[in-house]
Design an enzyme around this catalytic site. Structure first.
Site, mmCIF file in Angstrom:
data_model
loop_
_atom_site.group_PDB
_atom_site.id
_atom_site.type_symbol
_atom_site.label_atom_id
_atom_site.label_comp_id
_atom_site.label_asym_id
_atom_site.label_seq_id
_atom_site.Cartn_x
_atom_site.Cartn_y
_atom_site.Cartn_z
ATOM 1 N N ASP A 125 3.364 -5.250 12.052
ATOM 2 C CA ASP A 125 2.479 -4.298 11.346
ATOM 3 C C ASP A 125 3.035 -2.877 11.486
ATOM 4 O OD1 ASP A 125 0.491 -3.120 9.859
ATOM 5 O OD2 ASP A 125 -1.135 -3.563 11.271
ATOM 6 N N ASN A 151 0.822 -1.229 0.000
ATOM 7 C CA ASN A 151 0.000 0.000 0.000
ATOM 8 C C ASN A 151 0.852 1.273 0.000
ATOM 9 O OD1 ASN A 151 0.814 -0.332 2.692
ATOM 10 N ND2 ASN A 151 -1.059 0.546 3.521
HETATM 11 C C1 NCD Z 1 -1.644 0.172 8.108
HETATM 12 C C2 NCD Z 1 -0.988 1.329 7.368
HETATM 13 O O1 NCD Z 1 -0.866 2.414 7.965
HETATM 14 O O2 NCD Z 1 -0.547 1.144 6.239
HETATM 15 N N1 NCD Z 1 -2.315 0.685 9.251
HETATM 16 C C3 NCD Z 1 -2.710 0.002 10.353
HETATM 17 O O3 NCD Z 1 -3.335 0.580 11.221
HETATM 18 N N2 NCD Z 1 -2.410 -1.260 10.521
HETATM 19 C C4 NCD Z 1 -2.550 -0.572 7.187
HETATM 20 C C5 NCD Z 1 -2.971 -1.921 7.702
HETATM 21 O O4 NCD Z 1 -2.123 -2.773 8.079
HETATM 22 O O5 NCD Z 1 -4.154 -2.213 7.709
HETATM 23 ZN ZN ZN Z 2 -4.002 -4.418 7.640
#
Ligand code: NCD
Ligand code: ZN
Length: 432
Positions: free
Chosen positions: A307, A96
Site C-alpha cells: 500500500d 486514484n
Molecule cells: C492511500 C493513498 O494515499 O492513496 N492511502 C492510504 O492511507 N492507504 C489510499 C488507500 O489505499 O486507501
Molecule cells: Zn485503500
C-alpha cells in the site's frame, strides 16, 4: 552457453513447492531450469548466490504511483525504481491518480510510461467507477483490453451495494478481480485513527474496526452470490480476518492482502510517530496485529502488499488532523516480512508465497514462479544482513514512513528483469 547462471542459492519457488539449494539457468530472458548444483552448464555471466535466497521476482499488487497529477510525491519512474530497489519486479498501480485511471487512453499511457522507465513492470489497476465517485461503472471491457489487470476504487469505498454487485458481475465478465477498499464511511465517522484508547488519549476522532469488517462481510456475500473474484485490500482487523476465513472455507473466490504496517505496528505508534503513522485503514490493536499475523501463517491472507502511498513532507507536516492518509512501503516491505520469518511467525516459503504466487493468482497474471519458460524475473535476497531503515537513502520521491531508524535484517541484493541483472549489492558475487 547460457546467458546467466545463478549459482548455488536457496531456490524458493512456492508455486511449485520448491525449496532447495540449486542453480537457476537463464537464457533469452526466460528461466531454462532449476538444476542440481552438479549440473551447471557454461554461462556468459554468473551470480554466486551461496547464502542467498533466489525467489521469483516479487510482486506488489497495491501501490500508488501518483502519476499523473501527483508527481511531487512520486512518478511512475521513481516508483518503479523504488520497487526494484525493494526487490519488486512487478507492481500494480492503483487508479486514484489525477485524473483517475478510468479511461483506456490513460491506462495505455501508464503502460507506455512504465515501459519507458524500464525498471519494474507496472500493471495498471483501473477504476471501478468513473472518477472514483461510486456511482457509474467504468467500461470494464475497454479498460481490460487496454491492459488493466484488475479494478478498484481504492482510496474510496463503493458505498452503494448494488454498484458493488454490478462491479463484481462486470469483473466476472472480463475475468478480473475487483479489489475492495473496505470501509463503510457511515461507520468510519470521519475518524483518522483507530477508535480506542490511543484515540481517546490523543483526543483524535476514531475509526472503528467494524467500518472495515461490515464492508468485508457485505463484499464477501456479494462475491459469493455473483460467483466473482474479490480481493480485499489492506485487511487490518481480527473481525474482518475471521469473515474472510469463513468465506474462503465456504468456497467464495476471495483473496486478501495485508500491509507490513498492519502486521508490525499497533495504534501506539501514532503517539510516537504522529502523521507518519496515519494511514487508512489505521493502525489497530495488538490483538488485530496478532490476528493478521495468524492469517498470514494459515494462508487466509495470501498476499502481502505495501500500500505504498507517497505523500510530500509538507503535507505530512500539516499535523494529525490535516495530513493525508498513507505511508510508503516499497523499500521496507521485504525486511519487515523477514522480521516475521526471523521471529518464527512465518516460514520462508509462506513469506515468499505471499510476495509472489499469492499476488500472481489474485491478479490472474502469468508471473510469480521460476517454472521452466517463465519470464526470468528473479529476486535475490540476503535474508540476514543487518541494516537500519534510512528514508533519505530511498529511491522513492517521498519519505513518509513510520519505520525510519528501525533495525532490520535482510534485503534484496539484486533483481533480474527478464534476465537483465539490476544489481544493488552484489559486489564480487557477479561475474561477467
Ligand atoms: C492511500 C493513498 O494515499 O492513496 N492511502 C492510504 O492511507 N492507504 C489510499 C488507500 O489505499 O486507501
Ligand atoms: Zn485503500
Amino acid at each position: 552457453m547460457i546467458d546467466l547462471l545463478i549459482r548455488g542459492g536457496r531456490v524458493l519457488d512456492p508455486a511449485r513447492g520448491l525449496d532447495r539449494r540449486a542453480h537457476v539457468l537463464i537464457d533469452g530472458g526466460r528461466v531454462r531450469g532449476v538444476v542440481a548444483p552438479d549440473e551447471a552448464p557454461p554461462a556468459r555471466a554468473a551470480i554466486d548466490a551461496a547464502g542467498l535466497w533466489v525467489a521469483p521476482g516479487l510482486i506488489d499488487m497495491h501501490v500508488h504511483l501518483r502519476e499523473p497529477g501527483g508527481e511531487h510525491k512520486e512518478t511512475i519512474a521513481t516508483g518503479a525504481a523504488a520497487a526494484v530497489a525493494g526487490g519488486f519486479t512487478t507492481v500494480a498501480a492503483m487508479a486514484n491518480t489525477n485524473p483517475v485511471n478510468d479511461d483506456p487512453e490513460l491506462t495505455r499511457w501508464i503502460i507506455a510510461r512504465a515501459e519507458a522507465a524500464g525498471l519494474a513492470r507496472v500493471l495498471p489497476i483501473a477504476a471501478v467507477t468513473k472518477g472514483l465517485a461510486g456511482e457509474t461503472l467504468t467500461d470494464f471491457a475497454a479498460l481490460r483490453a487496454a491492459g488493466a489487470v484488475a479494478f478498484s476504487d481504492d482510496g474510496a469505498p463503493i458505498m452503494r451495494r448494488e454498484i458493488m454487485r454490478a462491479a463484481l458481475a462486470a469483473g466476472r465478465q472480463v475475468d478480473a478481480a475487483v479489489i475492495a477498499h473496505a470501509e463503510d464511511r457511515t461507520l468510519a465517522g470521519g475518524g483518522i485513527v483507530h477508535a480506542g484508547p490511543v484515540a481517546e488519549r490523543l483526543g483524535l476522532p476514531g475509526m472503528p474496526g467494524v467500518a472495515e469488517s461490515a464492508m468485508v462481510e457485505r463484499d464477501c456475500a456479494l462475491a459469493a452470490a455473483v460467483g466473482a473474484r474479490l480481493h480485499i485490500a489492506h485487511l487490518s482487523t481480527a473481525a474482518a480476518v475471521a469473515i474472510v476465513r469463513a468465506a474462503r472455507a465456504a468456497g467464495t473466490r476471495v483473496t486478501a492482502e495485508a500491509a507490513p504496517h498492519h502486521f508490525t505496528l499497533d495504534a501506539e505508534a501514532v503517539a510516537e510517530r504522529g502523521a507518519l503513522a496515519k494511514m487508512n485503514p489505521p493502525l489497530r490493536t495488538r490483538a488485530d496485529v496478532a490476528a493478521v499475523c495468524a492469517a498470514l501463517a494459515d494462508g487466509t491472507i495470501d498476499v502481502i502488499a505495501s500500500d505504498h502511498a507517497p505523500h510530500h513532507a509538507d503535507e505530512k507536516a500539516l499535523g494529525m488532523a490535516a495530513a493525508p492518509f498513507g505511508v510508503i512501503g516499497l523499500e521496507t516491505t521485504l525486511p519487515l516480512v523477514l522480521e516475521l520469518v526471523h521471529a518464527g511467525v512465518l516460514d520462508a516459503a509462506t513469506a515468499i508465497a505471499a510476495l509472489t504466487v499469492g499476488p500472481a493468482r489474485a491478479l490472474g497474471i502469468a508471473a510469480g514462479t521460476l517454472a521452466p519458460d517463465a519470464v526470468a524475473d528473479v529476486t535475490l535476497i540476503d535474508p540476514d544482513v543487518a541494516w537500519t531503515i534510512d528514508p533519505t537513502a530511498f529511491r522513492s520521491r517521498s519519505r513518509n514512513t513510520p519505520f525510519a531508524g528501525r533495525a532490520v535484517r535482510g534485503l534484496a541484493v539484486a533483481v533480474c528483469l527478464a534476465g537483465r541483472v539490476v544489481d544493488h549489492h552484489l559486489g564480487g558475487r557477479y561475474t561477467r
